[in-house]
Design an enzyme around this catalytic site. Structure first.
Site, mmCIF file in Angstrom:
data_model
loop_
_atom_site.group_PDB
_atom_site.id
_atom_site.type_symbol
_atom_site.label_atom_id
_atom_site.label_comp_id
_atom_site.label_asym_id
_atom_site.label_seq_id
_atom_site.Cartn_x
_atom_site.Cartn_y
_atom_site.Cartn_z
ATOM 1 N N SER A 21 25.901 -30.963 39.022
ATOM 2 C CA SER A 21 25.906 -30.213 40.277
ATOM 3 C C SER A 21 27.323 -30.107 40.863
ATOM 4 C CB SER A 21 24.923 -30.877 41.252
ATOM 5 O OG SER A 21 24.713 -30.062 42.343
ATOM 6 N N GLU A 72 16.580 -22.263 38.994
ATOM 7 C CA GLU A 72 17.592 -22.803 39.918
ATOM 8 C C GLU A 72 18.402 -21.672 40.557
ATOM 9 O OE1 GLU A 72 19.977 -26.252 39.163
ATOM 10 O OE2 GLU A 72 19.019 -26.513 37.236
ATOM 11 N N HIS A 115 16.522 -28.656 39.629
ATOM 12 C CA HIS A 115 17.916 -29.104 39.669
ATOM 13 C C HIS A 115 17.973 -30.627 39.471
ATOM 14 C CE1 HIS A 115 22.106 -28.784 40.807
ATOM 15 N NE2 HIS A 115 21.960 -29.752 41.688
#
Lengths: 276, 300
Positions: free
Chosen positions: A120, A219, A249
């Site tokens: 991320s 996502e 995610h």
């Protein structure tokens, strides 16, 4: 937000007993851990940057994720708890990540044995650190694995793009907070959002090592991976994207899900490919 | 710098070990492709089967014919130097033998099954076996790297390495030569080079029961959602009433509360029948799917 995340962390198990954690040598401005699986690691080193929107982190979850990856890839791990915004806005976190990479090199780890990894926001920092290291003239590591990197802070949402199409399908992320995150991470200097170290999706990928992206099909960040990989390929860099059907995610960190184990197995295969 | 160029600077033992590790790199890439294709076996049996057979053929051709015999020769030398590892090294050599047999059996079964069988229970069983094979191969490779490769580097003497290298026929992994891969394994090479891969959840090869499960989940979601909305509504109503400071505000609040409650009641009435219609249709489609697939594939 950090308190809520800390409360949720209780649900993640501890690192397995066969993985030892050391703190020394550390970094100048932040904590970092060395993870060593007992079952004979090789010379491979995975340098991992955790996620958390640049402002928080799931310490236990990321530690467990890295431990599992290291076990699967016979590697040692370096987990960098880079400084967080808003107390330490950009470029503090990136500087910590770069320092960790320099530390490995100066400590005698050959670059071809290092693999950078990020989840991320950590995926964003992994790409930024690669570009910054190249621009500094540092040798490139063997490769990088990027788990749903948040690589576009400029947030130029296109019609039909994943940030719009997946807005209602993404079970974890909401871009309603995007403006707040951008403002806090950049300390209000939102004009920096188009800088390639902030939004690596806009960066130059030439001379970067092989890149391996994993992202879920629902996502909002799906296009970040696709766009980075396309840009990398057009710069002559080997870049592969795995789009996982409806995975949320950060699923790689959900150790109870079979898809998490499968994803880690595939990441480890890539690590072994890049660092024989 | 190419691996060959790098190896010219290494002593024979280091060059030999480096090649073994490069073999594992190539093997890892192919295992990843096998894992991808097994996931597609029920959906696209012909395409996945073609790639899988080539991948297993590559393993039989190179890894079982050249890579493992090299390792076995090295293991024999380690055993001669360090008898403490006798049993485990014997175990690894045994795994090489059983692995070769298993690879051949999997390839033969893949070739023998029809599309319909690949989509059905036998296909699922075969997919499980191949997944187990991939898992086992990864663990086997990990053990070799972590323990025995390092042990070899520590205990073997220059004489050992000289003999090991002298017994080697110098065959190289075709994975290091993409042109050769394309020539010998065109479908596998094509898939190895794909920049984007789609990976699914566990394949739904039992459509009706799976669809039923999904519809039950949707029903749970539906009622969960309604309960959540009811709680939110109640909280909103209380907030509205607590905010009342005058008679006119009370009238306004009662009006808003009534209309919000009415809207919610409407949702309670319309959503379950909507689920029943959609769910019923999905189940009918799921029941018809096997017949549609059979007639499309022409593989009855």
């Amino acid at each position: 937000m950090r308190e809520r995340i800390q409360a949720m962390e209780r649900f993640f198990p501890d690192v397995p007993a066969d993985v030892t954690i050391d703190l020394e040598p550390g970094l100048s401005h932040c904590d970092a851990e060395w993870l060593t699986p007992q079952a004979g690691p090789t010379e491979r080193m995975v340098l991992h940057f955790p996620g958390g929107a640049f402002m928080t982190r799931f310490v236990r979850a990321e530690r467990l994720l890295l431990a599992r990856l290291c076990r699967a890839a016979n590697a040692r791990g370096r987990l960098v708890f880079y400084r967080l915004a808003p107390e330490h806005p950009y470029p503090a976190g990136l500087e910590d990540c770069l320092e960790a990479y320099r530390q490995l090199l100066s400590g005698g780890t050959p670059p071809e044995h290092i693999l950078i990894s990020g989840m991320s926001a950590g995926g964003c920092l992994a790409l930024s650190a690669l570009m910054a290291a190249r621009d500094e003239g540092l040798p490139m590591p063997a490769g990088a694995v990027l788990m749903s990197p948040a690589a576009d802070m400029s947030d130029e949402s296109e019609e039909g793009g994943s940030r719009i199409v997946n807005a209602d399908r993404d079970a974890v992320l909401s871009l309603e907070r995007g403006d707040d995150i951008r403002r806090l991470y950049l300390d209000g200097k939102t004009e920096l959002a188009s800088h390639p170290y902030v939004s690596p999706v806009l960066g130059d990928y030439s001379d970067l090592p092989p890149l391996f992206f994993q992202v879920g099909s629902t996502e909002v960040l799906l296009d970040d991976s696709r766009r980075c990989a396309e840009r990398a390929r057009s710069a002559g860099v080997r870049a592969e994207v795995e789009v996982w059907d409806r995975m949320p995610h950060g699923w790689q960190a959900l150790s109870f899900a079979p898809e998490s184990g499968r994803a880690i197995g595939r990441l480890a295969d890539f690590v072994r490919e890049c660092c024989p | 710098m190419t691996a060959a160029a790098r190896n010219t600077r290494l002593d024979p033992g280091s060059a030999f070990m480096r090649n073994l590790r490069l073999d594992h790199a190539g093997l890892s890439r192919v295992l990843r492709e096998i894992d991808t294709q097994v996931g597609q076996l029920a959906r696209e049996p012909e395409r996945a089967r073609t790639v899988l057979i080539e991948a297993l053929d590559y393993l039989l051709y190179y890894h079982h014919s050249y890579h493992h015999p090299r390792e076995d020769r090295m293991f024999a030398r380690i055993r001669a130097r360090d008898s403490g590892l006798d049993e485990t090294l014997q175990g690894l050599t045994h795994e090489h033998e059983t692995g070769e047999r298993q690879t051949g059996e999997l390839a033969a079964e893949l070739a023998a099954l029809s599309h319909r069988q690949l989509r059905g229970q036998r296909g699922r069983r075969l997919a499980d076996q191949i997944n187990g094979y991939v898992r086992h191969t990864r663990i086997h490779m990990r053990n070799e790297e972590a323990v025995f490769y390092r042990r070899a580097e520590r205990v073997l003497e220059p004489d050992d390495w000289r003999d090991i290298v002298a017994a080697d026929d110098g065959s190289r992994d075709p994975m290091t030569d993409l042109a050769l891969m394309r020539d010998r394994y065109p479908h596998l090479a094509e898939h190895l080079g794909l920049p984007v891969k789609q990976l699914g959840l566990v394949e739904r090869t039992q459509p009706v029961s799976e669809e039923l499960r999904l519809q039950m989940l949707a029903l749970t979601d539906l009622y969960g959602g309604l309960i959540h909305e009811a709680l939110e509504l109640a909280r909103g109503n209380v907030d509205q009433l607590l905010g009342v400071r005058s008679p006119s505000a009370l009238v306004r609040a009662v009006g808003e509360i009534s209309s919000n409650n009415l809207r919610f009641a409407g949702q309670c009435l319309t959503r379950p029948p909507r689920w029943a219609i959609n769910g019923g249709a999905a189940l009918v489609v799921a029941c018809l799917k096997p017949y549609l697939k059979t007639s499309q594939s022409g593989d009855a």
